[in-house]
Design a protein around this motif. Sequence first.
Motif, PDB file in Angstrom:
ATOM      1  N   TRP A 262      -0.800  -3.576 -27.851  1.00 36.30           N
ATOM      2  CA  TRP A 262      -0.963  -2.597 -27.014  1.00 36.30           C
ATOM      3  C   TRP A 262      -0.162  -1.254 -27.485  1.00 36.30           C
ATOM      4  O   TRP A 262      -0.637  -0.303 -27.691  1.00 36.30           O
ATOM      5  CB  TRP A 262      -1.104  -2.453 -25.789  1.00 36.30           C
ATOM      6  CG  TRP A 262      -1.368  -3.542 -24.869  1.00 36.30           C
ATOM      7  CD1 TRP A 262      -2.812  -3.705 -25.727  1.00 36.30           C
ATOM      8  CD2 TRP A 262      -1.478  -4.897 -23.863  1.00 36.30           C
ATOM      9  NE1 TRP A 262      -3.594  -4.606 -24.450  1.00 36.30           N
ATOM     10  CE2 TRP A 262      -2.228  -4.918 -23.744  1.00 36.30           C
ATOM     11  CE3 TRP A 262       0.010  -4.692 -22.925  1.00 36.30           C
ATOM     12  CZ2 TRP A 262      -2.859  -5.983 -22.017  1.00 36.30           C
ATOM     13  CZ3 TRP A 262      -0.091  -5.396 -22.091  1.00 36.30           C
ATOM     14  CH2 TRP A 262      -1.985  -5.780 -21.827  1.00 36.30           C
ATOM     15  N   HIS A 315     -11.219   6.479 -21.215  1.00 30.71           N
ATOM     16  CA  HIS A 315     -10.486   5.829 -21.773  1.00 30.71           C
ATOM     17  C   HIS A 315      -9.305   5.683 -21.788  1.00 30.71           C
ATOM     18  O   HIS A 315      -8.512   4.997 -22.167  1.00 30.71           O
ATOM     19  CB  HIS A 315     -10.968   4.790 -22.467  1.00 30.71           C
ATOM     20  CG  HIS A 315     -12.135   4.582 -22.151  1.00 30.71           C
ATOM     21  ND1 HIS A 315     -13.188   3.179 -21.666  1.00 30.71           N
ATOM     22  CD2 HIS A 315     -14.205   5.095 -23.367  1.00 30.71           C
ATOM     23  CE1 HIS A 315     -14.217   3.664 -21.618  1.00 30.71           C
ATOM     24  NE2 HIS A 315     -14.484   4.059 -22.420  1.00 30.71           N
ATOM     25  N   LEU A 334      -2.766  -0.879 -19.355  1.00 30.30           N
ATOM     26  CA  LEU A 334      -3.188  -1.561 -19.913  1.00 30.30           C
ATOM     27  C   LEU A 334      -2.411  -2.315 -19.636  1.00 30.30           C
ATOM     28  O   LEU A 334      -2.911  -4.116 -18.809  1.00 30.30           O
ATOM     29  CB  LEU A 334      -2.920  -1.428 -20.821  1.00 30.30           C
ATOM     30  CG  LEU A 334      -3.720  -0.332 -21.951  1.00 30.30           C
ATOM     31  CD1 LEU A 334      -3.578  -0.597 -23.939  1.00 30.30           C
ATOM     32  CD2 LEU A 334      -5.592  -0.437 -22.057  1.00 30.30           C
ATOM     33  N   TYR A 338      -4.770  -6.058 -17.293  1.00 26.31           N
ATOM     34  CA  TYR A 338      -4.834  -6.633 -17.925  1.00 26.31           C
ATOM     35  C   TYR A 338      -4.974  -8.423 -17.113  1.00 26.31           C
ATOM     36  O   TYR A 338      -4.553  -8.801 -16.191  1.00 26.31           O
ATOM     37  CB  TYR A 338      -3.108  -7.322 -18.654  1.00 26.31           C
ATOM     38  CG  TYR A 338      -3.838  -8.579 -19.651  1.00 26.31           C
ATOM     39  CD1 TYR A 338      -4.177  -8.662 -20.593  1.00 26.31           C
ATOM     40  CD2 TYR A 338      -2.328  -9.805 -19.281  1.00 26.31           C
ATOM     41  CE1 TYR A 338      -4.508  -9.867 -21.570  1.00 26.31           C
ATOM     42  CE2 TYR A 338      -2.202 -10.893 -19.716  1.00 26.31           C
ATOM     43  CZ  TYR A 338      -3.475 -11.305 -21.323  1.00 26.31           C
ATOM     44  OH  TYR A 338      -3.965 -11.559 -21.978  1.00 26.31           O
ATOM     45  N   LYS A 346     -13.492  -6.078 -20.425  1.00 32.28           N
ATOM     46  CA  LYS A 346     -12.868  -4.734 -20.304  1.00 32.28           C
ATOM     47  C   LYS A 346     -12.956  -3.669 -21.469  1.00 32.28           C
ATOM     48  O   LYS A 346     -12.778  -2.553 -21.039  1.00 32.28           O
ATOM     49  CB  LYS A 346     -11.541  -4.468 -18.979  1.00 32.28           C
ATOM     50  CG  LYS A 346     -11.517  -5.409 -18.015  1.00 32.28           C
ATOM     51  CD  LYS A 346     -10.923  -5.536 -16.970  1.00 32.28           C
ATOM     52  CE  LYS A 346     -10.397  -5.986 -15.799  1.00 32.28           C
ATOM     53  NZ  LYS A 346      -9.348  -6.444 -14.704  1.00 32.28           N
ATOM     54  N   MET A 347     -11.999  -3.921 -21.846  1.00 37.17           N
ATOM     55  CA  MET A 347     -11.823  -3.624 -23.518  1.00 37.17           C
ATOM     56  C   MET A 347     -12.881  -3.086 -24.360  1.00 37.17           C
ATOM     57  O   MET A 347     -12.949  -2.128 -25.364  1.00 37.17           O
ATOM     58  CB  MET A 347     -10.608  -4.219 -24.270  1.00 37.17           C
ATOM     59  CG  MET A 347      -9.789  -4.211 -23.386  1.00 37.17           C
ATOM     60  SD  MET A 347      -8.561  -1.804 -22.439  1.00 37.17           S
ATOM     61  CE  MET A 347      -7.945  -1.152 -24.510  1.00 37.17           C
ATOM     62  N   VAL A 350     -14.782   0.167 -25.063  1.00 39.77           N
ATOM     63  CA  VAL A 350     -13.535   0.900 -25.200  1.00 39.77           C
ATOM     64  C   VAL A 350     -13.403   1.390 -26.387  1.00 39.77           C
ATOM     65  O   VAL A 350     -13.481   2.190 -27.394  1.00 39.77           O
ATOM     66  CB  VAL A 350     -11.985   0.563 -24.617  1.00 39.77           C
ATOM     67  CG1 VAL A 350     -11.009   1.521 -25.150  1.00 39.77           C
ATOM     68  CG2 VAL A 350     -11.723   1.053 -22.674  1.00 39.77           C
ATOM     69  N   VAL A 415      -6.866  -5.999 -28.582  1.00 40.60           N
ATOM     70  CA  VAL A 415      -5.923  -5.540 -26.980  1.00 40.60           C
ATOM     71  C   VAL A 415      -6.758  -5.795 -25.905  1.00 40.60           C
ATOM     72  O   VAL A 415      -6.437  -5.918 -24.900  1.00 40.60           O
ATOM     73  CB  VAL A 415      -6.962  -3.961 -26.823  1.00 40.60           C
ATOM     74  CG1 VAL A 415      -5.740  -3.307 -28.077  1.00 40.60           C
ATOM     75  CG2 VAL A 415      -8.401  -3.939 -27.074  1.00 40.60           C
ATOM     76  N   SER A 416      -7.401  -7.373 -26.347  1.00 41.25           N
ATOM     77  CA  SER A 416      -7.460  -8.219 -25.214  1.00 41.25           C
ATOM     78  C   SER A 416      -7.024  -9.382 -24.994  1.00 41.25           C
ATOM     79  O   SER A 416      -6.246  -9.953 -23.743  1.00 41.25           O
ATOM     80  CB  SER A 416      -8.890  -8.231 -24.892  1.00 41.25           C
ATOM     81  OG  SER A 416      -9.733  -8.687 -25.882  1.00 41.25           O
TER      82      SER A 416
END
Length: 451
Positions: A262, A315, A334, A338, A346-347, A350, A415-416
């Motif tokens: 992140w 975002h 974030l 999470y 979710k990401m 973005v 990011v996930s």
Amino acid sequence: MSKVVYPMSPPEYSGPGPSFDGGANYGINPGAVEIMTPDRIDDTTPPPAYDSIFVSEQNSRQSKPNVHHDDRNLWEKVHEWFEFSILQQIIWLGAFVFAITYISFGLKYAGQCFRKKYDGNGKTIEEEDLPSFMKAEGGVLCALVLYVFCWRLIFICDRKRTHRINKADLEGRKKCGGYLFFFCCGLCFATFVLCIVGATKVFQFHDVTKNHTLKCNDEFYNFYHDTKIGQMAILIPYAVYIIVSMFIVIPKAKNWFMRHKWHQWASLLDADQDGIISFDDMKKTNNTLEQLRLAVGDRRTALNADAQEKWWDDHIFKRGANKHISVEDYVAYLEGIYNPCDMGNKMRPVITGFFNFFSTPDFRKKNCILAEEDFIKFWTILKNVDKVHCRNVYIRHFLNPTTMESFLGDFVALVSSNDFFDENTIRVHTVLKPPRSSPCDTICHPSCCGV
């Protein structure tokens, strides 16, 4: 016809002359309040000292948070130091010496150290042969060391390869890696069990009753006894380190891994790298994404300004539209939303919006190949990543073929996804992470995945 022009004298000056009574500064109109006199200069605040200019500038620089700070915790620092230290190599070299010595002494003193137990009729019901057990223990330990050596050799060769892996071969490589990992765990477990059993046999070898007979060479027994103490002093702490890493640290390390990733994502948005994602950073990042559109994107025209600003407001600027947010606050946001199960869902919007700055959904559906040259251009423009590092990561981690759609998926995984053993989750992370100076240990540690 010529015209005669007669010279004329200029008009007389109507202002105060030298005879004006203005004190020591004669000739100065007292109504001219904006004109500085020596007396008025003395009354004004003096200019700053030469050194104070640089002191204030340094203070202003120090007041900015450093986005490049080391965000590793104590365990990560100790773990990485241990993996790259010479101590790691000494341990494995010592284990190999132990293994060869055990095998040699077991062969040399075969049949010269044993203990037998009899029943009431004089029949042998139990027999312990220390040299034979010593050979078995040395053989398993030697197999483990050679296995680790071969695994590291394969790992180093894989780092040096000059061709990319095809997508069709990825699943096979994952299965093979899983089998190798579990086989290594089996060897480690067998080595630890044999070491404990061997220590029990040696330390209790002379505890006999009247139904036992014992014969042992003193030189062999003293050697086995002393080396077993040294082996236990090294093996037990190392085994505890591995067990703690496997069952306690790794579950927590997944959260640490996500925080690192992140921070990497936030650093892409913090253009001036001052730790604050501001409105100026938005403008600079938008300009960078426009350069990407012209270099590797497919959009014929830039994304309109309203859509750009809406993406940032929806975002990124979580404190309100056009209100700056610190990198730490954004990472905390974030972390608050999470959930490993649905973080990808979710990401994805973005990251999709981020990619829409320089590409279009229709183009990504065509699965056009992202060539090595375009890949290097992308990271050079976006983050000024070293070209050699980009090329090495592209060959080693990005599958053949790589498309803009799969590249978007790699950003979503950045990011996930918290699984640092999965190749799909570490690709972009590896690009943004500085290259290692030496190969990582690949045994039972996530550092081999670039954590």
